[in-house]
Design a protein around this motif. Structure first.
Motif, mmCIF file in Angstrom:
data_model
loop_
_atom_site.group_PDB
_atom_site.id
_atom_site.type_symbol
_atom_site.label_atom_id
_atom_site.label_comp_id
_atom_site.label_asym_id
_atom_site.label_seq_id
_atom_site.Cartn_x
_atom_site.Cartn_y
_atom_site.Cartn_z
ATOM 1 N N GLY A 3 0.912 -1.144 0.298
ATOM 2 C CA GLY A 3 -0.265 -0.014 0.437
ATOM 3 C C GLY A 3 0.690 0.969 0.365
ATOM 4 N N ALA B 277 1.173 5.834 1.075
ATOM 5 C CA ALA B 277 -0.247 7.196 1.513
ATOM 6 C C ALA B 277 0.604 8.278 0.876
ATOM 7 C CB ALA B 277 0.869 6.565 3.171
ATOM 8 N N ALA C 238 -3.433 1.117 9.167
ATOM 9 C CA ALA C 238 -3.903 1.891 8.562
ATOM 10 C C ALA C 238 -4.255 3.792 7.457
ATOM 11 C CB ALA C 238 -4.948 2.743 9.942
ATOM 12 N N ALA C 239 -3.181 3.768 7.507
ATOM 13 C CA ALA C 239 -1.992 5.217 6.443
ATOM 14 C C ALA C 239 -2.754 4.757 5.194
ATOM 15 C CB ALA C 239 -1.110 5.689 7.285
ATOM 16 N N TYR C 240 -1.912 3.591 4.776
ATOM 17 C CA TYR C 240 -1.632 3.433 3.266
ATOM 18 C C TYR C 240 -3.089 2.869 2.791
ATOM 19 C CZ TYR C 240 2.562 3.472 5.126
ATOM 20 O OH TYR C 240 3.989 3.945 6.373
ATOM 21 N N THR C 241 -3.509 3.315 1.463
ATOM 22 C CA THR C 241 -3.886 2.792 0.487
ATOM 23 C C THR C 241 -3.309 1.393 -0.126
ATOM 24 O OG1 THR C 241 -4.990 5.446 0.040
ATOM 25 C CG2 THR C 241 -4.871 2.806 -1.249
ATOM 26 N N PRO C 242 -4.490 -0.013 -0.010
ATOM 27 C CA PRO C 242 -4.092 -0.952 -0.956
ATOM 28 C C PRO C 242 -4.275 -0.987 -2.428
ATOM 29 C CG PRO C 242 -5.394 -1.405 0.954
ATOM 30 C CD PRO C 242 -5.405 -0.280 0.573
ATOM 31 N N LEU C 243 -2.855 -1.179 -2.789
ATOM 32 C CA LEU C 243 -2.364 -1.004 -4.244
ATOM 33 C C LEU C 243 -2.256 -2.443 -4.657
ATOM 34 C CD1 LEU C 243 0.543 1.797 -4.107
ATOM 35 C CD2 LEU C 243 -2.336 1.846 -4.507
ATOM 36 N N ARG D 78 -1.766 -6.747 -4.659
ATOM 37 C CA ARG D 78 -1.875 -8.105 -3.363
ATOM 38 C C ARG D 78 -1.318 -9.256 -4.059
ATOM 39 N NH1 ARG D 78 -7.045 -9.508 -0.901
ATOM 40 N NH2 ARG D 78 -7.578 -11.560 -1.090
#
Length: 200
Positions: free
Chosen positions: A164, A166, A191-196, A198
């Motif tokens: 992810g 941020a 929590a501060a990271y947006t998954p990019l 997987r």
């Protein structure tokens, strides 16, 4: 991440690299599947060989890992069989340094053998947290995530490595998840990271 005429490339160490208009355009065209000129093709192939980009064939798993990567993955499996999570974390670091992100993931995913149901996800998370806390050289998130992923898969738990980003401040982080549970990392930290991305 491409923005207008320029772009930024985030590598798996979390380092950002500014791209000029030509490099950003080459990546845009490569992602679109367009034919690249010689210089642009060399640029994109360099990113692939450095493990920054992954080809579709690598992502599908059709490419066997190099002998060096396979050896490091085998040593790691031996460390995990002997219940030496700390050694697995250090071998993950060595593998990332020796062959890069893409080949390390390929080798480790290729060689995971499920054992009998043994450790719970909580036990795996605790083992990874202890191993990384006691590591004198400090473990990066990608080493922690790969070790947790490997242990979870070996113990018959479905697991994924998530990468992810941020934006403020700009940072990249990797962690392991099984279902809605974070393994070897804290839910508060991610929590501060947006998954990019997987990886299964």
């Amino acid at each position: 991440m491409l923005d207008g005429a320029q772009g930024f490339l985030i590598d798996m160490r979390g380092d950002t690299h500014a791209l000029d208009g030509r490099a950003a355009d080459a990546l845009r065209r490569a992602f679109a599947g367009d034919t690249l000129s010689g210089g642009d093709q060399a640029f994109v192939l360099g990113l692939i060989s450095d493990g920054v980009l992954e080809t579709e064939t690598q992502r599908r798993g059709d490419v066997r890992p190099s002998r060096r990567a396979a050896l490091l993955a085998s040593l790691t499996r031996g460390a995990l069989v002997l219940n030496q999570t700390g050694h697995a974390v250090r071998l993950a670091r060595l593998s990332f340094a020796a062959v890069g992100w893409a080949e390390t993931l390929q080798a480790w995913r290729h060689g995971i053998r499920s054992s009998v149901h043994g450790r719970t996800l909580a036990e795996i998370g605790a083992a990874v947290a202890r191993a990384t806390a006691n590591d004198p050289t400090g473990a990066d998130c990608k080493e922690r995530a790969l070790t947790a992923f490997t242990l979870a898969r070996r113990n018959c738990h479905p697991a994924f490595i998530i990468v992810g980003a941020a934006l403020h401040p700009l940072a990249v982080h990797a962690w392991c998840e099984s279902g809605d549970q974070v393994i070897g990392d804290s839910a508060g930290r991610i929590a501060a990271y947006t998954p990019l991305l997987r990886y299964a």
